[in-house]
Design a protein around this motif. Structure first.
Motif, PDB file in Angstrom:
ATOM      1  N   GLN A 136     -10.830   0.338   7.470  1.00  0.00           N
ATOM      2  CA  GLN A 136      -9.853   1.147   7.902  1.00  0.00           C
ATOM      3  C   GLN A 136      -8.413   0.741   7.319  1.00  0.00           C
ATOM      4  O   GLN A 136      -7.449   1.475   6.892  1.00  0.00           O
ATOM      5  N   GLN A 137      -8.098  -0.541   7.229  1.00  0.00           N
ATOM      6  CA  GLN A 137      -7.086  -1.156   6.399  1.00  0.00           C
ATOM      7  C   GLN A 137      -7.070  -0.608   4.758  1.00  0.00           C
ATOM      8  O   GLN A 137      -5.988  -0.305   4.266  1.00  0.00           O
ATOM      9  N   LYS A 138      -8.204  -0.642   4.208  1.00  0.00           N
ATOM     10  CA  LYS A 138      -8.380   0.018   2.931  1.00  0.00           C
ATOM     11  C   LYS A 138      -7.736   1.349   2.942  1.00  0.00           C
ATOM     12  O   LYS A 138      -7.573   1.846   1.679  1.00  0.00           O
ATOM     13  N   GLU A 139      -7.846   2.067   3.852  1.00  0.00           N
ATOM     14  CA  GLU A 139      -7.489   3.524   3.694  1.00  0.00           C
ATOM     15  C   GLU A 139      -5.880   3.569   3.545  1.00  0.00           C
ATOM     16  O   GLU A 139      -5.177   4.691   2.968  1.00  0.00           O
ATOM     17  N   LEU A 140      -5.149   2.288   3.727  1.00  0.00           N
ATOM     18  CA  LEU A 140      -3.874   2.258   3.452  1.00  0.00           C
ATOM     19  C   LEU A 140      -3.269   2.483   1.844  1.00  0.00           C
ATOM     20  O   LEU A 140      -2.541   2.809   1.207  1.00  0.00           O
ATOM     21  N   ASN A 141      -4.381   1.933   1.169  1.00  0.00           N
ATOM     22  CA  ASN A 141      -4.545   1.910  -0.444  1.00  0.00           C
ATOM     23  C   ASN A 141      -3.660   2.904  -1.012  1.00  0.00           C
ATOM     24  O   ASN A 141      -2.871   2.859  -1.821  1.00  0.00           O
ATOM     25  N   ASP A 142      -4.288   4.226  -0.521  1.00  0.00           N
ATOM     26  CA  ASP A 142      -3.867   5.334  -1.338  1.00  0.00           C
ATOM     27  C   ASP A 142      -2.195   5.680  -1.284  1.00  0.00           C
ATOM     28  O   ASP A 142      -1.642   6.454  -1.749  1.00  0.00           O
ATOM     29  N   TRP A 143      -1.563   4.961  -0.325  1.00  0.00           N
ATOM     30  CA  TRP A 143      -0.244   5.186  -0.185  1.00  0.00           C
ATOM     31  C   TRP A 143       0.792   4.387  -1.103  1.00  0.00           C
ATOM     32  O   TRP A 143       1.841   4.564  -1.275  1.00  0.00           O
ATOM     33  N   TYR A 144       0.077   3.339  -1.809  1.00  0.00           N
ATOM     34  CA  TYR A 144       0.876   2.386  -2.322  1.00  0.00           C
ATOM     35  C   TYR A 144       0.656   2.426  -3.953  1.00  0.00           C
ATOM     36  O   TYR A 144      -0.671   2.314  -4.278  1.00  0.00           O
ATOM     37  N   GLU A 145       1.447   1.683  -4.627  1.00  0.00           N
ATOM     38  CA  GLU A 145       1.399   1.457  -6.201  1.00  0.00           C
ATOM     39  C   GLU A 145       0.462   0.006  -5.857  1.00  0.00           C
ATOM     40  O   GLU A 145       0.739  -0.890  -4.755  1.00  0.00           O
ATOM     41  N   LYS A 146      -0.247  -0.406  -7.045  1.00  0.00           N
ATOM     42  CA  LYS A 146      -1.300  -1.423  -6.799  1.00  0.00           C
ATOM     43  C   LYS A 146      -0.915  -2.698  -6.312  1.00  0.00           C
ATOM     44  O   LYS A 146      -1.159  -3.326  -5.332  1.00  0.00           O
ATOM     45  N   GLU A 147       0.499  -3.341  -7.122  1.00  0.00           N
ATOM     46  CA  GLU A 147       0.896  -4.590  -6.753  1.00  0.00           C
ATOM     47  C   GLU A 147       1.553  -4.576  -5.466  1.00  0.00           C
ATOM     48  O   GLU A 147       1.555  -5.640  -4.729  1.00  0.00           O
ATOM     49  N   THR A 148       2.178  -3.665  -5.204  1.00  0.00           N
ATOM     50  CA  THR A 148       2.767  -3.454  -3.900  1.00  0.00           C
ATOM     51  C   THR A 148       1.833  -3.656  -2.568  1.00  0.00           C
ATOM     52  O   THR A 148       1.953  -4.199  -1.582  1.00  0.00           O
ATOM     53  N   PHE A 149       0.667  -2.791  -2.803  1.00  0.00           N
ATOM     54  CA  PHE A 149      -0.322  -2.968  -1.912  1.00  0.00           C
ATOM     55  C   PHE A 149      -0.981  -4.284  -1.770  1.00  0.00           C
ATOM     56  O   PHE A 149      -1.173  -4.666  -0.599  1.00  0.00           O
ATOM     57  N   GLU A 202       3.672   9.864  -8.549  1.00  0.00           N
ATOM     58  CA  GLU A 202       4.930   9.434  -7.538  1.00  0.00           C
ATOM     59  C   GLU A 202       4.600   7.824  -7.186  1.00  0.00           C
ATOM     60  O   GLU A 202       5.409   7.358  -6.737  1.00  0.00           O
ATOM     61  N   TYR A 203       3.661   7.296  -7.890  1.00  0.00           N
ATOM     62  CA  TYR A 203       3.355   5.712  -7.428  1.00  0.00           C
ATOM     63  C   TYR A 203       4.348   4.725  -7.878  1.00  0.00           C
ATOM     64  O   TYR A 203       4.902   4.989  -9.144  1.00  0.00           O
ATOM     65  N   ARG A 204       5.126   4.258  -7.193  1.00  0.00           N
ATOM     66  CA  ARG A 204       6.217   3.360  -7.432  1.00  0.00           C
ATOM     67  C   ARG A 204       6.327   1.869  -7.129  1.00  0.00           C
ATOM     68  O   ARG A 204       5.729   1.798  -5.764  1.00  0.00           O
ATOM     69  N   SER A 205       6.338   0.813  -7.679  1.00  0.00           N
ATOM     70  CA  SER A 205       6.235  -0.311  -7.090  1.00  0.00           C
ATOM     71  C   SER A 205       7.586  -0.565  -6.227  1.00  0.00           C
ATOM     72  O   SER A 205       8.548  -0.154  -6.490  1.00  0.00           O
ATOM     73  N   LYS A 206       7.272  -1.221  -5.283  1.00  0.00           N
ATOM     74  CA  LYS A 206       8.543  -1.461  -4.180  1.00  0.00           C
ATOM     75  C   LYS A 206       8.761  -2.857  -3.751  1.00  0.00           C
ATOM     76  O   LYS A 206       7.920  -3.504  -3.729  1.00  0.00           O
ATOM     77  N   PRO A 207      10.042  -3.123  -3.443  1.00  0.00           N
ATOM     78  CA  PRO A 207      10.298  -4.575  -3.160  1.00  0.00           C
ATOM     79  C   PRO A 207       9.868  -5.292  -2.047  1.00  0.00           C
ATOM     80  O   PRO A 207      10.598  -5.275  -0.993  1.00  0.00           O
ATOM     81  N   VAL A 208       8.529  -5.529  -1.763  1.00  0.00           N
ATOM     82  CA  VAL A 208       8.019  -6.049  -0.630  1.00  0.00           C
ATOM     83  C   VAL A 208       8.637  -7.060   0.200  1.00  0.00           C
ATOM     84  O   VAL A 208       9.041  -6.998   1.379  1.00  0.00           O
ATOM     85  N   PHE A 209       8.746  -8.292  -0.601  1.00  0.00           N
ATOM     86  CA  PHE A 209       9.301  -9.340   0.076  1.00  0.00           C
ATOM     87  C   PHE A 209      10.840  -9.175   0.288  1.00  0.00           C
ATOM     88  O   PHE A 209      11.340  -9.738   1.435  1.00  0.00           O
TER      89      PHE A 209
END
Ligand SMILES: C[S@@+](CC[C@H](N)C(=O)[O-])C[C@H]1O[C@@H](n2cnc3c(N)ncnc32)[C@H](O)[C@@H]1O
Length: 399
Positions: A136-149, A202-209
């Motif tokens: 279920q958590q893996k379903e989040l994958n489709d919303w984020y750029e790889k490193e951000t995820f 549309e995938y973009r890296s986002k500043p998580v930390f």
């Protein structure tokens, strides 16, 4: 409380609150829960704050039966009224509970803040944190750029390893609040509710930390400012509030509470918003099924094509309103923020008949104020775009 005096005070308020309010840093002022969690159709905190100040006294009990992330609850707490909040959405009630706990004057907030900030220190970019996640958590994958995820999964991993419940709940709030912001599809709650994922380009890296740290710092600094301005009686008042349960993840018709002095609420409007589905990402992160909650949600937009949706809304709201009118003490006020639909809108008769029903349940209409809905709330969906005004309606149980 003298009704004429109250009416005079209510008429002196600019209910649009559309000016830039500069609060003095050394006085009490409304706490904006929306800065810490983005949730659809939340109150402008000035609305409940003003109503509570005018229509109740310190020590009174204030209920919001559709409490959301706790805007009414927190204003009541700051004004030293006993707050009660109900909502069927567990993500929203967690926000309310965490804010309530963080306002505890006995809490060592600095240590808690440092523990939360320290979670950023151990990220190792060579580790694939996504392998620790559930399906279920893996379903989040489709919303984020790889490193951000991967970084988001690092936080999920940290969340799963914590034993301290308070730390865990604050982390739950902050991770849930970051999930939509860090997504590569940033069009608003309606798109998330409808599961509209980002397009390939549309995938973009986002500043998580950076996002995480700034949210923690903002949350703790705002709470500190509000506590600094509290009266000397706040600590003993707060301690007493912890003696009974105040936040319920259920409908008001399913719980037992004593009579209340004031109700301030904004019910769900018919076929307007999917409160539960709008939190799809947080449900995935927490491995919870949102379908367990949508069935109880009044007025959900996802049922808009159901031809009985308006009739069902009327019946559900009728049951809840009857219960609320019974719960209100004699002399108490019941304040609602309701949509002010155009004459041609098919939902207008439902709202009009609901307003009439309060009088049938023994309440007297005291006043009504129209207010303009700020454009940032209207542009998020076509439905909102058609709704320009809402009204604040005030009833009293006179006998
Ligand atoms: C307009 S929002 C209230 C937002 C709130 N005023 C705030 O500032 O956070 C309406 C709320 O009603 C809740 N709701 C829908 N059906 C409900 C029910 N049967 N019982 C309790 N809450 C319900 C939704 O989950 C949503 O949070």
């Amino acid at each position: 409380m003298d009704t004429n005096d109250i009416t005079h005070k209510l008429h002196n308020i600019n209910w649009n609150f559309d000016f830039n309010i500069n609060y003095s840093s050394d006085s009490l002022y409304p706490f904006d829960c929306r800065k810490h969690y983005s949730y659809p159709a939340t109150f402008i905190p000035e609305i409940p704050y003003t109503l509570i100040e005018i229509l109740s006294h310190k020590g009174d009990t204030v209920l919001d039966p559709f409490g959301g992330i706790g805007t009414t609850f927190i204003q009541s707490l700051l004004l030293e009224r006993n707050p009660i909040s109900c909502d069927i959405n567990p993500i929203a009630t967690n926000v309310c509970s965490v804010l309530y706990e963080l306002f505890d004057p006995n809490l060592d907030r600095e240590t808690l803040k440092q523990q939360l900030l320290a979670f950023c220190n151990n990220y190792d970019e060579t580790i694939d944190y996504t392998i620790n996640t559930t399906d279920q958590q893996k379903e989040l994958n489709d919303w984020y750029e790889k490193e951000t995820f991967n970084k988001i999964c690092y936080f999920i991993f940290q969340y799963n390893t914590i034993e301290d419940i308070q730390l865990c709940n604050v982390l739950k709030l902050v991770i849930s609040s970051m999930l939509p912001t860090l997504s590569s599809q940033n069009k608003g709650w309606a798109y998330i509710a409808d599961n509209v994922k980002p397009k390939d380009d549309e995938y973009r890296s986002k500043p998580v930390f950076e996002t995480y740290k700034s949210r923690i710092k903002l949350l703790f600094s705002e709470i500190e400012v509000h506590l600094k301005n509290q009266t000397e009686t706040f600590k003993s008042f707060y301690n007493k509030t912890t003696e009974s349960q105040r936040i319920f993840n259920s409908s008001i018709v399913d719980i037992n509470v004593s009579k209340v002095d004031l109700i301030v609420t904004s019910p769900p409007y018919p076929k307007m918003i999917d409160y539960v589905k709008s939190q799809r990402m947080a449900f995935n992160f927490l491995n919870q099924k949102y379908s367990d909650y949508t069935a109880h949600e009044v007025g959900a937009r996802c049922r808009r094509s159901n031809k009985n949706a308006l009739a069902e809304y009327k019946t559900s709201m009728g049951t809840i309103n009857k219960r609320l009118c019974d719960l209100l003490k004699i002399g108490g006020f019941f304040c609602l923020v309701l949509p002010d639909y155009a004459e041609s809108d098919q939902r207008k008769p439902i709202i009009d008949s609901m307003i009439k029903s309060y009088e049938e349940y023994g309440l007297t209409l005291i006043d009504e104020f129209k207010r303009y809905i700020p454009s940032h709330r209207r542009t998020v969906s076509i439905q909102w775009a058609s709704l320009v005004n809402e009204k604040i309606i005030i009833f009293r149980k006179e006998n």
